[in-house]
Design a protein around this motif. Structure first.
Motif, PDB file in Angstrom:
ATOM      1  N   PRO A  90       0.819  -1.218   0.000  1.00  0.00           N
ATOM      2  CA  PRO A  90       0.000   0.000   0.000  1.00  0.00           C
ATOM      3  C   PRO A  90       0.852   1.266   0.000  1.00  0.00           C
ATOM      4  N   SER A  91       1.397   1.617  -1.164  1.00  0.00           N
ATOM      5  CA  SER A  91       2.244   2.800  -1.242  1.00  0.00           C
ATOM      6  C   SER A  91       1.972   3.559  -2.537  1.00  0.00           C
ATOM      7  N   ARG A  92       2.295   4.858  -2.544  1.00  0.00           N
ATOM      8  CA  ARG A  92       2.170   5.664  -3.756  1.00  0.00           C
ATOM      9  C   ARG A  92       3.052   5.087  -4.861  1.00  0.00           C
ATOM     10  N   ARG A  93       4.271   4.703  -4.488  1.00  0.00           N
ATOM     11  CA  ARG A  93       5.216   4.201  -5.489  1.00  0.00           C
ATOM     12  C   ARG A  93       4.658   2.968  -6.184  1.00  0.00           C
ATOM     13  N   ALA A  94       4.068   2.047  -5.402  1.00  0.00           N
ATOM     14  CA  ALA A  94       3.516   0.827  -5.983  1.00  0.00           C
ATOM     15  C   ALA A  94       2.361   1.152  -6.926  1.00  0.00           C
ATOM     16  N   GLY A  95       1.478   2.064  -6.507  1.00  0.00           N
ATOM     17  CA  GLY A  95       0.365   2.455  -7.359  1.00  0.00           C
ATOM     18  C   GLY A  95       0.832   3.133  -8.640  1.00  0.00           C
ATOM     19  N   TYR A  96       1.842   3.963  -8.509  1.00  0.00           N
ATOM     20  CA  TYR A  96       2.411   4.684  -9.655  1.00  0.00           C
ATOM     21  C   TYR A  96       3.024   3.699 -10.651  1.00  0.00           C
ATOM     22  N   GLN A  97       3.864   2.795 -10.157  1.00  0.00           N
ATOM     23  CA  GLN A  97       4.562   1.853 -11.023  1.00  0.00           C
ATOM     24  C   GLN A  97       3.582   0.893 -11.695  1.00  0.00           C
ATOM     25  N   ALA A  98       2.603   0.391 -10.932  1.00  0.00           N
ATOM     26  CA  ALA A  98       1.628  -0.550 -11.494  1.00  0.00           C
ATOM     27  C   ALA A  98       0.814   0.118 -12.604  1.00  0.00           C
ATOM     28  N   THR A  99       0.466   1.386 -12.417  1.00  0.00           N
ATOM     29  CA  THR A  99      -0.320   2.098 -13.422  1.00  0.00           C
ATOM     30  C   THR A  99       0.494   2.301 -14.702  1.00  0.00           C
ATOM     31  N   LEU A 100       1.770   2.660 -14.572  1.00  0.00           N
ATOM     32  CA  LEU A 100       2.625   2.793 -15.758  1.00  0.00           C
ATOM     33  C   LEU A 100       2.713   1.471 -16.519  1.00  0.00           C
ATOM     34  N   ALA A 127     -10.202   1.890 -17.409  1.00  0.00           N
ATOM     35  CA  ALA A 127     -10.606   2.359 -16.076  1.00  0.00           C
ATOM     36  C   ALA A 127      -9.759   1.659 -15.028  1.00  0.00           C
ATOM     37  N   ILE A 128      -9.535   2.340 -13.916  1.00  0.00           N
ATOM     38  CA  ILE A 128      -8.743   1.783 -12.805  1.00  0.00           C
ATOM     39  C   ILE A 128      -9.476   2.073 -11.494  1.00  0.00           C
ATOM     40  N   ILE A 129      -9.586   1.047 -10.657  1.00  0.00           N
ATOM     41  CA  ILE A 129     -10.113   1.197  -9.297  1.00  0.00           C
ATOM     42  C   ILE A 129      -8.977   0.880  -8.337  1.00  0.00           C
ATOM     43  N   THR A 130      -8.778   1.691  -7.322  1.00  0.00           N
ATOM     44  CA  THR A 130      -7.756   1.404  -6.313  1.00  0.00           C
ATOM     45  C   THR A 130      -8.428   1.178  -4.960  1.00  0.00           C
ATOM     46  N   ASP A 131      -7.883   0.257  -4.164  1.00  0.00           N
ATOM     47  CA  ASP A 131      -8.525  -0.083  -2.886  1.00  0.00           C
ATOM     48  C   ASP A 131      -8.029   0.753  -1.717  1.00  0.00           C
ATOM     49  N   CYS A 132      -7.137   1.712  -1.966  1.00  0.00           N
ATOM     50  CA  CYS A 132      -6.703   2.628  -0.901  1.00  0.00           C
ATOM     51  C   CYS A 132      -6.217   3.921  -1.550  1.00  0.00           C
ATOM     52  N   ASN A 133      -6.129   4.978  -0.760  1.00  0.00           N
ATOM     53  CA  ASN A 133      -5.762   6.256  -1.375  1.00  0.00           C
ATOM     54  C   ASN A 133      -4.259   6.388  -1.656  1.00  0.00           C
ATOM     55  N   SER A 134      -3.449   5.520  -1.065  1.00  0.00           N
ATOM     56  CA  SER A 134      -2.025   5.522  -1.425  1.00  0.00           C
ATOM     57  C   SER A 134      -1.856   5.033  -2.857  1.00  0.00           C
ATOM     58  N   HIS A 135      -2.486   3.897  -3.176  1.00  0.00           N
ATOM     59  CA  HIS A 135      -2.477   3.421  -4.559  1.00  0.00           C
ATOM     60  C   HIS A 135      -3.098   4.457  -5.486  1.00  0.00           C
TER      61      HIS A 135
END
Length: 335
Positions: free
Chosen positions: A219-229, A240-248
């Motif tokens: 659950p980190s910004r970096r993980a959400g950023y990298q996964a989206t790229l 479309a993208i759904i994230t399960d926390c606001n860090s992602h």
């Protein structure tokens, strides 16, 4: 300033003054009001330790949270803890934070139970089969679970309908025409994480859509950023993208903004559970699954734990809150 001085001033016995200040119901309301007013005028504060010994209460509640992963890095969790602490303080009850390491031989919360250092425990981030709750139920110690678990006997719990949040978000995206919907979820076994993932998966299954865009990560910004790229680099990226926390969600929003796909004609729909954090550098108002106000949650949990301490049956202390879905600027039909 002693009880004797207050008693002498009001022409009452020391016993009556003491019982009035300690909330006993055998003291007339008018008498209690007079005593409380005089005590306040004199700046009198009772001997808290002595009162606790006499009444058999500690006036403290412990909040147990896991060390792995660390929820203190989650702004939503911290805000909720702050509201609970603030509400308990209004009732002169202290909130103690107890970090629990599930890999340790001994657990800090059991020292609190065995030493009777708290009146009740609030257990956060529960598991489907949670050994902490099982142990507490076996000892008969009062606890309020923040999340539902599989237990042999009824217990007090407060939970959000995490399944409904992602289910409704996915259904809304499908209704708009999306068929390639990604999900960024946490990679742990806590109950609410599984519920959010299952809501997404069930909605896809009902429409025979693929879940190939589902990703699990820290659950980190970096993980959400990298996964989206990585998702957007696929030959057929999600629309479309759904994230399960606001860090992602914050990481995903930053990646989409960098790619020029957060707004505009080529935008990807983004739905963030709990919305973007307050310190996000992204200013676009994203679609969000919201779980009511932190103040409302704090009051609800505080009310439940105080009723639990007072001896109310646990069957009457089970609350499920429904989430809301906001559209923001990022809930739209696919291009």
């Amino acid at each position: 300033m002693s009880l004797k001085a207050i008693a002498k001033q009001l022409g009452l016995s020391v016993t009556t003054v003491s019982r009035a200040l300690n909330g006993y119901d055998d003291v007339a309301q008018e008498t209690r009001a007079r005593v409380e007013a005089e005590a306040q005028r004199r700046g009198y504060r009772p001997n808290t330790f002595a009162r606790r010994l006499k009444m058999g209460k500690i006036d403290a509640v412990g909040l147990v949270f896991p060390v792995h992963p660390v929820p203190l890095s989650n702004s939503v969790f911290i805000d909720m803890v702050g509201e609970i602490s603030r509400e308990l303080a209004r009732h002169e009850v202290d909130l103690l934070l107890i970090a629990d390491d599930d890999l340790a031989d001994k657990h800090g919360y059991m020292r609190m139970v065995q030493g009777r250092r708290v009146d009740a425990l609030i257990v956060a981030h529960t598991l489907d089969n949670d050994p902490r709750l099982q142990q507490l139920q076996a000892t008969g110690f009062p606890f309020l679970a923040l999340g539902r678990s599989q237990l042999a006997q009824p217990y007090a719990w407060f939970d959000f309908d995490n399944y409904a949040g992602t289910y409704r978000a996915t259904q809304q995206l499908i209704a708009l025409g999306h068929q390639r919907i990604a999900f960024l979820g946490e990679n742990n076994t806590q109950a609410f994480i599984a519920q959010r993932r299952n809501g997404y998966l069930e909605a896809l299954a009902q429409h025979q859509l693929s879940h190939e865009y589902c990703r699990d990560m820290p659950p980190s910004r970096r993980a959400g950023y990298q996964a989206t790229l990585e998702l957007m680099a696929l030959p057929q990226p999600p629309t479309a993208i759904i994230t399960d926390c606001n860090s992602h969600g914050d990481g995903a929003a930053m990646a989409l903004q960098q790619l020029g796909k957060l707004t505009g004609e080529q935008a990807v729909s983004l739905v963030v559970y709990d919305g973007l954090p307050d310190d996000s550098i992204v200013t676009t108002e994203v679609a969000a699954v919201l779980q009511s106000s932190r103040a409302g949650v704090g009051k609800q949990i505080t009310d439940m734990v105080l009723r639990l301490i007072a001896g109310e049956p646990v069957e009457q202390l089970q609350v499920l809150w429904q989430p809301d879905l906001t559209s923001g600027e990022t809930l739209r039909a696919p291009v």
